[in-house]
Every structure is written in structure tokens, then in C-alpha cells.
Motif scaffolding. Structure first.
Motif, PDB file in Angstrom:
ATOM      1  N   ILE A 105      -6.144  -0.309   6.911  1.00 25.98           N
ATOM      2  CA  ILE A 105      -6.519  -0.510   5.510  1.00 25.98           C
ATOM      3  C   ILE A 105      -6.051  -1.889   5.056  1.00 25.98           C
ATOM      4  O   ILE A 105      -6.798  -2.623   4.407  1.00 25.98           O
ATOM      5  CB  ILE A 105      -5.945   0.618   4.617  1.00 25.98           C
ATOM      6  CG1 ILE A 105      -6.606   1.960   4.970  1.00 25.98           C
ATOM      7  CG2 ILE A 105      -6.132   0.288   3.140  1.00 25.98           C
ATOM      8  CD1 ILE A 105      -5.948   3.169   4.325  1.00 25.98           C
TER       9      ILE A 105
ATOM     10  N   TYR B  91      -8.968  -4.295   3.951  1.00 25.33           N
ATOM     11  CA  TYR B  91      -9.120  -4.358   2.505  1.00 25.33           C
ATOM     12  C   TYR B  91      -8.013  -5.120   1.786  1.00 25.33           C
ATOM     13  O   TYR B  91      -8.142  -5.400   0.602  1.00 25.33           O
ATOM     14  CB  TYR B  91      -9.213  -2.947   1.926  1.00 25.33           C
ATOM     15  CG  TYR B  91     -10.208  -2.068   2.639  1.00 25.33           C
ATOM     16  CD1 TYR B  91     -11.583  -2.313   2.548  1.00 25.33           C
ATOM     17  CD2 TYR B  91      -9.791  -1.013   3.433  1.00 25.33           C
ATOM     18  CE1 TYR B  91     -12.496  -1.512   3.211  1.00 25.33           C
ATOM     19  CE2 TYR B  91     -10.707  -0.199   4.099  1.00 25.33           C
ATOM     20  CZ  TYR B  91     -12.056  -0.461   3.987  1.00 25.33           C
ATOM     21  OH  TYR B  91     -12.959   0.331   4.645  1.00 25.33           O
TER      22      TYR B  91
ATOM     23  N   ASP C 286      -9.249   3.274   9.730  1.00 20.80           N
ATOM     24  CA  ASP C 286      -8.603   3.251   8.422  1.00 20.80           C
ATOM     25  C   ASP C 286      -8.394   4.661   7.877  1.00 20.80           C
ATOM     26  O   ASP C 286      -7.399   4.943   7.230  1.00 20.80           O
ATOM     27  CB  ASP C 286      -9.364   2.380   7.424  1.00 20.80           C
ATOM     28  CG  ASP C 286     -10.795   2.811   7.194  1.00 20.80           C
ATOM     29  OD1 ASP C 286     -11.299   3.669   7.933  1.00 20.80           O
ATOM     30  OD2 ASP C 286     -11.430   2.275   6.270  1.00 20.80           O
TER      31      ASP C 286
ATOM     32  N   LEU D 250     -10.811   5.461  -1.506  1.00 21.98           N
ATOM     33  CA  LEU D 250     -10.737   5.885  -0.110  1.00 21.98           C
ATOM     34  C   LEU D 250     -10.245   7.323   0.005  1.00 21.98           C
ATOM     35  O   LEU D 250     -10.809   8.126   0.752  1.00 21.98           O
ATOM     36  CB  LEU D 250      -9.816   4.947   0.671  1.00 21.98           C
ATOM     37  CG  LEU D 250      -9.705   5.183   2.171  1.00 21.98           C
ATOM     38  CD1 LEU D 250     -11.051   5.061   2.859  1.00 21.98           C
ATOM     39  CD2 LEU D 250      -8.723   4.203   2.788  1.00 21.98           C
TER      40      LEU D 250
ATOM     41  N   LEU E 265       0.831  -1.206   0.000  1.00 24.83           N
ATOM     42  CA  LEU E 265       0.000   0.000   0.000  1.00 24.83           C
ATOM     43  C   LEU E 265       0.866   1.256   0.000  1.00 24.83           C
ATOM     44  O   LEU E 265       0.578   2.227  -0.705  1.00 24.83           O
ATOM     45  CB  LEU E 265      -0.934   0.000   1.213  1.00 24.83           C
ATOM     46  CG  LEU E 265      -1.994  -1.097   1.227  1.00 24.83           C
ATOM     47  CD1 LEU E 265      -2.672  -1.161   2.596  1.00 24.83           C
ATOM     48  CD2 LEU E 265      -3.016  -0.896   0.125  1.00 24.83           C
TER      49      LEU E 265
ATOM     50  N   ALA F 191      -6.233  -2.905  -1.997  1.00 21.78           N
ATOM     51  CA  ALA F 191      -7.295  -1.939  -1.702  1.00 21.78           C
ATOM     52  C   ALA F 191      -7.274  -0.824  -2.740  1.00 21.78           C
ATOM     53  O   ALA F 191      -6.209  -0.390  -3.183  1.00 21.78           O
ATOM     54  CB  ALA F 191      -7.093  -1.354  -0.309  1.00 21.78           C
ATOM     55  N   ASP F 192      -8.457  -0.359  -3.120  1.00 25.16           N
ATOM     56  CA  ASP F 192      -8.545   0.753  -4.064  1.00 25.16           C
ATOM     57  C   ASP F 192      -8.400   2.055  -3.281  1.00 25.16           C
ATOM     58  O   ASP F 192      -9.374   2.662  -2.847  1.00 25.16           O
ATOM     59  CB  ASP F 192      -9.869   0.713  -4.823  1.00 25.16           C
ATOM     60  CG  ASP F 192      -9.902   1.694  -5.977  1.00 25.16           C
ATOM     61  OD1 ASP F 192      -9.022   2.586  -6.037  1.00 25.16           O
ATOM     62  OD2 ASP F 192     -10.795   1.574  -6.822  1.00 25.16           O
ATOM     63  N   LEU F 193      -7.160   2.452  -3.099  1.00 28.85           N
ATOM     64  CA  LEU F 193      -6.876   3.639  -2.293  1.00 28.85           C
ATOM     65  C   LEU F 193      -7.410   4.907  -2.944  1.00 28.85           C
ATOM     66  O   LEU F 193      -7.734   5.863  -2.242  1.00 28.85           O
ATOM     67  CB  LEU F 193      -5.382   3.750  -2.025  1.00 28.85           C
ATOM     68  CG  LEU F 193      -4.798   2.627  -1.164  1.00 28.85           C
ATOM     69  CD1 LEU F 193      -3.301   2.799  -1.018  1.00 28.85           C
ATOM     70  CD2 LEU F 193      -5.449   2.596   0.208  1.00 28.85           C
TER      71      LEU F 193
END
Length: 182
Positions: free
Chosen positions: A162, A166, A143, A175, A105, A170-172
Motif C-alpha cells: 500500500i 499509494y 496490497d 481500500l 499508514l 492512501a485512502d485506507l
């Protein structure tokens, strides 16, 4: 070289005009570009994990507090609460399996984050937030969230949470956009 005569009869070349107007034009450009302060505590967190093999759990806990928490004590106390040695030890045990996901991430953030505020500004041109975005371990507190502290606004992203909720894919972008919209 082309020269222009201004209203006072003074001849100014294009180069001279560019030098005179350059700072003004840059000032206008700066007003249309979103620059958000980024505070990265995850780099210290990941550096801590690179050299933990020879330390006993109490020594690891103390190193975590010394290397990750203490340099940013105000942010940790303000957004995660006090970090006691017992709380830090429990956290380190629980977060260790997620360190690789947190690294993934973190890599995405360094490759993509700086372009996201500009994309957001294009969608909402009146966007004027001037706070700081912080990437930190929240000790599984949240998160994303934030608020004011000492007269400054912060938007916090807890990469540990996160990663836990996720995963590393994760689709940052979603977010970040969601939190910036708030």
C-alpha cells in the motif's frame, strides 16, 4: 425506590430488574455490533526497524526472520509463500525507504480502523463476516487480499505494498470498505 410487582406477585426493584436483564441486553447489543479480530504484524515489523543500525546485512536478515516472520510463520507461509534468507535480504533492501510511509499508514489504522467495520455494518446490516483482518508486510506480494486458512477466513492488508503503490496518504477507508465488501 420504585418497585414493580410481576405476575407472580414478587416485588422487583428497577435496580434488580436491571441486574437481571443486563446480560440479556448486552447480548442483544453484541449482536448488533461488528467486532472484527485485528492481527497486527506491522508492530513487530516497525520494532525491527528501530534497532538495525549496528547489524550487518546477514544479521539484519536473520533478525527480521526471527522477530517478524517466525512468530507468524503460518500467516507468512500461507499468504506470502516461503521466505528464504535471500528473499528476506532483497526485501529488506527494497522496503527500507518505505518504512516511514508504513509507519504513517499504521498510525492511521490505530486511530481509525476500529470504527470502520461499524460504519460498514450500518450500510449493510446483514454483514456477518467473522474472520480476522491482518496487517502485515506481504513482501510486496499484494496490497489487499486473503482467503481461508485452517478453517478461518483472513483479510490481509499489506502495508508495504500500500505504501509503495499509494503512498502514506492512501485512502485506507476506501481500500478497507472495498475489501470488506468482497
Amino acid at each position: 425506590m420504585m418497585a414493580k410487582t410481576n405476575a407472580t406477585g414478587v416485588v422487583i426493584s428497577r435496580r434488580e430488574a436491571g441486574l437481571l436483564l443486563g446480560p440479556f441486553i448486552e447480548g442483544l447489543r453484541a449482536q448488533t455490533t461488528v467486532t472484527i479480530e485485528k492481527i497486527d504484524l506491522i508492530s513487530d515489523f516497525l520494532l525491527f526497524w528501530k534497532d538495525i543500525s549496528t547489524n550487518s546485512p546477514p544479521m539484519r536478515t536473520q533478525r527480521f526472520v526471527d522477530q517478524v516472520v517466525t512468530p507468524h510463520l503460518e500467516l507468512f507461509n500461507g499468504f506470502t509463500g516461503e521466505i528464504t534468507p535471500d528473499r528476506a535480504a532483497q526485501y529488506l533492501y527494497k522496503v527500507e525507504p518505505l518504512v516511514g510511509d508504513i509507519q504513517t499508514l499504521h498510525t492511521w489504522i490505530y486511530r481509525n480502523f476500529d470504527s470502520k467495520p461499524e460504519e460498514f455494518r450500518k450500510s449493510l446490516p446483514d454483514f456477518k463476516w467473522t474472520g480476522a483482518v491482518v496487517f502485515m508486510p506481504t513482501l510486496f506480494g499484494f496490497d489487499a487480499g486473503g482467503g481461508p486458512m485452517n478453517g478461518k477466513s483472513y483479510l490481509i492488508f499489506g502495508l508495504d505494498m500500500i505504501a509503495k503503490f499509494y503512498g502514506p496518504k492512501a485512502d485506507l477507508s476506501v481500500l478497507f470498505t472495498h475489501e470488506l465488501f468482497h
